[in-house]
Design a protein around this motif. Structure first.
Motif, PDB file in Angstrom:
ATOM      1  N   CYS A  90      -7.241   1.332  -5.034  1.00 62.06           N
ATOM      2  CA  CYS A  90      -6.789   0.088  -4.421  1.00 62.06           C
ATOM      3  C   CYS A  90      -7.960  -0.516  -3.628  1.00 62.06           C
ATOM      4  O   CYS A  90      -8.853   0.206  -3.168  1.00 62.06           O
ATOM      5  N   HIS A 130      -1.772   2.730  -5.108  1.00 64.50           N
ATOM      6  CA  HIS A 130      -0.923   1.811  -4.348  1.00 64.50           C
ATOM      7  C   HIS A 130      -0.303   0.746  -5.264  1.00 64.50           C
ATOM      8  O   HIS A 130      -0.867   0.378  -6.294  1.00 64.50           O
ATOM      9  N   CYS A 174      -8.030  -1.386  -0.746  1.00 58.56           N
ATOM     10  CA  CYS A 174      -8.033  -0.914   0.642  1.00 58.56           C
ATOM     11  C   CYS A 174      -8.741   0.431   0.771  1.00 58.56           C
ATOM     12  O   CYS A 174      -8.955   0.913   1.879  1.00 58.56           O
ATOM     13  N   HIS A 211       0.812  -1.215   0.000  1.00 57.76           N
ATOM     14  CA  HIS A 211       0.000   0.000   0.000  1.00 57.76           C
ATOM     15  C   HIS A 211       0.850   1.270   0.000  1.00 57.76           C
ATOM     16  O   HIS A 211       0.377   2.341   0.376  1.00 57.76           O
TER      17      HIS A 211
HETATM   18 ZN   LIG Z   1      -4.002  -0.128  -0.849  1.00 54.27          ZN
END
Ligand SMILES: [Zn+2]
Length: 321
Positions: A173, A180, A175, A163
């Motif tokens: 991403c 990332h 997340c 990340h």
């Molecule tokens: Zn990420």
């Protein structure tokens, strides 16, 4: 020590593996299944069931194990012994330590899967006291052994290098972040990245962007595939350069299916470009010798060493409760 038995679990976003090993780390048996696409309780149950299956195959009762090591997708909450909202599965909270300790009546050692990879390289491949393990798999991550200690961090998420930003303002991403490393070089991200590149650049291609998969991108001689590989080579080098600058390793060991299935296409661009991105001496970049069992072996090594991976250390030295 050789009469000692330990368990190991590799909880990945795609695959779930479990093994029983002897006191020297030799796998007596291993079991593999798909990681369930369900909630945390379903994944926890699958983890316990898969380890039980491995025990049954080895003709061992679960409570005969002296320790269990778990290498799991992160982020982790080490204090709670659980995975907390891993971006590559649907589950939000995946308890691991308590259910395994209850079932096996022994200590369970939980580490991030890439930390397990690093512990395995240290234990089985004599990787020494300063190394990093990088996975290029469904997602991207890293684990580091520094000054002889696997780094865990506040909640078990040290070295979450997947990340780091490799392209400011870039792709979304899993997340929730943007740009990332994992959003480009994770196996799940590569087809989408290839489609975007095809749409934004005029590349003469015979490939159908709509049906592109990671394998085609990494193996084809088509110009679009080559263009994608060139960009992936840069992102992988940026990520690995950041990892080297952060941890000063003697070597970078790379695992994960994306790298293992395409070692030349993935690693050669990194080896070529890494010296140009480093302010420090360039360490060798090599493919793991532990194959698809790199994390599983690392989980076994974590169980055998109390989480240190030190082949010469006391087996209980690293357990901190
Ligand atoms: Zn990420």
């Amino acid at each position: 020590m050789t009469d000692r038995l330990v368990g190991g679990v590799d909880l990945g976003a795609t695959n779930l593996r479990a093994a029983v090993a002897d006191g020297e780390g030799s796998l007596l048996c291993r079991v593999q299944t798909a990681t369930p696409d369900g909630d945390g309780a379903a994944i926890t149950a699958a983890v316990v069931d898969t380890l039980e299956e491995a025990c049954a195959a080895a003709n061992v009762a679960c409570d005969e194990l002296s320790a269990v090591g778990v290498g799991a997708i992160g982020p982790l909450d080490l204090a709670a012994g659980a995975a907390d909202s891993p971006p590559n599965v649907a589950a939000e909270w995946v308890p691991l330590v308590d259910p395994l300790e209850t079932r096996c009546d022994c200590a369970a050692v939980l580490v991030n899967d890439c930390v397990a990879g690093a512990i395995g390289e240290r234990y089985f491949a004599e990787g020494g006291s300063d190394l990093v393990y990088v996975t290029l798999s469904t997602g991207v991550g890293a684990g580091a052994v520094v000054d002889g200690r696997p780094l865990r961090g506040h909640r078990g998420n040290a070295a979450e290098m997947g990340h780091v930003v490799v392209e400011p303002g870039g792709r979304a991403c899993g997340c929730g972040g943007v740009g990332h490393w994992e959003a480009y070089a994770g196996g799940r991200a590569i087809p989408g990245f290839a489609r975007e590149l095809a749409a934004e650049t005029a590349v003469d291609t015979d490939l159908s962007p709509a049906t592109l998969d990671a394998r085609t991108v990494l193996e084809s001689t088509d110009r679009l595939a080559e263009r994608v590989r060139d960009r992936l080579g840069t992102y992988n080098t940026v990520g690995i350069a950041a990892t080297v600058h952060a941890f000063d390793p003697t070597e970078v060991v790379v695992g994960g299916a994306v790298a293992r299935n395409n070692p030349t296409a993935v690693l050669e661009p990194v080896r070529e470009r890494l010296p140009g991105m480093l302010a420090v001496e360039t360490p060798p970049v090599r493919l793991t010798g532990l194959g698809e069992d790199a994390v599983l072996s690392g989980a076994v090594a974590a169980a055998l060493t109390g989480g240190t991976g030190d082949p010469d250390g006391s087996p209980d030295a690293g357990v901190s409760e």
